[in-house]
Design an enzyme around this catalytic site. Sequence first.
Site, PDB file in Angstrom:
ATOM      1  N   HIS A   1       0.843  -1.202   0.000  1.00 27.53           N
ATOM      2  CA  HIS A   1       0.000   0.000   0.000  1.00 27.53           C
ATOM      3  C   HIS A   1       0.878   1.252   0.000  1.00 27.53           C
ATOM      4  O   HIS A   1       0.633   2.196  -0.747  1.00 27.53           O
ATOM      5  CB  HIS A   1      -0.851   0.065   1.277  1.00 27.53           C
TER       6      HIS A   1
ATOM      7  N   LYS B   1     -17.019  -6.637   5.756  1.00 28.87           N
ATOM      8  CA  LYS B   1     -15.732  -7.247   6.124  1.00 28.87           C
ATOM      9  C   LYS B   1     -15.597  -7.244   7.639  1.00 28.87           C
ATOM     10  O   LYS B   1     -16.139  -6.378   8.315  1.00 28.87           O
ATOM     11  CB  LYS B   1     -14.585  -6.446   5.503  1.00 28.87           C
TER      12      LYS B   1
ATOM     13  N   ARG C   1      -2.011  -5.978  -8.337  1.00 29.43           N
ATOM     14  CA  ARG C   1      -0.952  -6.957  -8.053  1.00 29.43           C
ATOM     15  C   ARG C   1      -0.864  -8.029  -9.110  1.00 29.43           C
ATOM     16  O   ARG C   1       0.208  -8.408  -9.538  1.00 29.43           O
ATOM     17  CB  ARG C   1      -1.212  -7.633  -6.688  1.00 29.43           C
TER      18      ARG C   1
ATOM     19  N   SER D   1      -2.796  -7.709   2.986  1.00 28.32           N
ATOM     20  CA  SER D   1      -3.013  -7.599   4.436  1.00 28.32           C
ATOM     21  C   SER D   1      -3.377  -8.960   5.014  1.00 28.32           C
ATOM     22  O   SER D   1      -2.943  -9.301   6.123  1.00 28.32           O
ATOM     23  CB  SER D   1      -4.130  -6.596   4.733  1.00 28.32           C
TER      24      SER D   1
HETATM   25  P1  ADP Z   1      -9.703  -3.355  -0.754  1.00 27.72           P
HETATM   26  O1  ADP Z   1     -10.547  -4.129   0.218  1.00 27.72           O
HETATM   27  O2  ADP Z   1     -10.364  -2.094  -1.237  1.00 27.72           O
HETATM   28  O3  ADP Z   1      -9.123  -4.154  -1.879  1.00 27.72           O
HETATM   29  P2  ADP Z   1      -7.037  -3.266   0.346  1.00 27.72           P
HETATM   30  O4  ADP Z   1      -6.602  -2.604   1.612  1.00 27.72           O
HETATM   31  O5  ADP Z   1      -6.883  -4.732   0.243  1.00 27.72           O
HETATM   32  O6  ADP Z   1      -8.525  -2.794   0.150  1.00 27.72           O
HETATM   33  O7  ADP Z   1      -6.289  -2.602  -0.882  1.00 27.72           O
HETATM   34  C1  ADP Z   1      -6.336  -1.220  -1.131  1.00 27.72           C
HETATM   35  C2  ADP Z   1      -5.612  -0.921  -2.436  1.00 27.72           C
HETATM   36  O8  ADP Z   1      -4.238  -1.240  -2.315  1.00 27.72           O
HETATM   37  C3  ADP Z   1      -6.122  -1.736  -3.610  1.00 27.72           C
HETATM   38  O9  ADP Z   1      -6.055  -0.956  -4.774  1.00 27.72           O
HETATM   39  C4  ADP Z   1      -5.136  -2.874  -3.701  1.00 27.72           C
HETATM   40  O10 ADP Z   1      -5.056  -3.411  -5.014  1.00 27.72           O
HETATM   41  C5  ADP Z   1      -3.870  -2.146  -3.330  1.00 27.72           C
HETATM   42  N1  ADP Z   1      -2.859  -3.066  -2.815  1.00 27.72           N
HETATM   43  C6  ADP Z   1      -2.953  -3.931  -1.795  1.00 27.72           C
HETATM   44  N2  ADP Z   1      -1.818  -4.627  -1.636  1.00 27.72           N
HETATM   45  C7  ADP Z   1      -0.970  -4.192  -2.607  1.00 27.72           C
HETATM   46  C8  ADP Z   1       0.354  -4.534  -3.018  1.00 27.72           C
HETATM   47  N3  ADP Z   1       1.040  -5.491  -2.399  1.00 27.72           N
HETATM   48  N4  ADP Z   1       0.893  -3.879  -4.062  1.00 27.72           N
HETATM   49  C9  ADP Z   1       0.166  -2.933  -4.703  1.00 27.72           C
HETATM   50  N5  ADP Z   1      -1.072  -2.578  -4.385  1.00 27.72           N
HETATM   51  C10 ADP Z   1      -1.646  -3.192  -3.360  1.00 27.72           C
END
Ligand code: ADP
Length: 160
Positions: free
Chosen positions: A18, A42, A91, A129
């Site tokens: 992130h 969630k 990703r 996460s």
């Molecule tokens: P959501 O539930 O909206 O997917 P996340 O917290 O999982 O929320 O992800 C928020 C954003 O960060 C999304 O656009 C996700 O693709 C991006 N993201 C999460 N992990 C990574 C990573 N390892 N590399 C790049 N982007 C990421």
Amino acid sequence: MGKIAVCPGTFDPITYGHLDIILRGAKVFDEIYVCVLNNASKQPLFSVEERMDLIREVTKDIHNVKVDSFQGLLVDYAKKVNANAIIRGLRAVSDFEYEMQITSMNKVLYDELDTLFMMTKGKYSFLSSSIVKEVAKYNGDISDLVPEPVEKALKQKFNN
Ligand code: ADP
């Protein structure tokens, strides 16, 4: 008025993946709102406040980042803060279909809002996460995956 983007997510908790997207986004936009979406469907490990505190802590040196939370439609939040763009990280191809659905729907709801995707750095392509929480639960080494304050917070949650 400057270029304002929203970087929305669950951030449960924020990872280096992130953070990489936020850092890169902060170079492209004048202001970034990192927004914790309070999604009732969630079951997060960290409360919205805890997630925001961790994001604030690890982004404190990025001067054009603001941390916020929102419950409701992302397009309404974007209107509220005058943002004309959403930044999302990608990703793998598996992220694509879901992102395409959301992006198309947001476009229907608010045509002036565009979504920009940033490819993750290769080394973060497996990072989520959920994976971090799974490893932390069993006391595995997560120091390369999350910033130190997040590592500490996870240890506390799992009593490690
Ligand atoms: P959501 O539930 O909206 O997917 P996340 O917290 O999982 O929320 O992800 C928020 C954003 O960060 C999304 O656009 C996700 O693709 C991006 N993201 C999460 N992990 C990574 C990573 N390892 N590399 C790049 N982007 C990421």
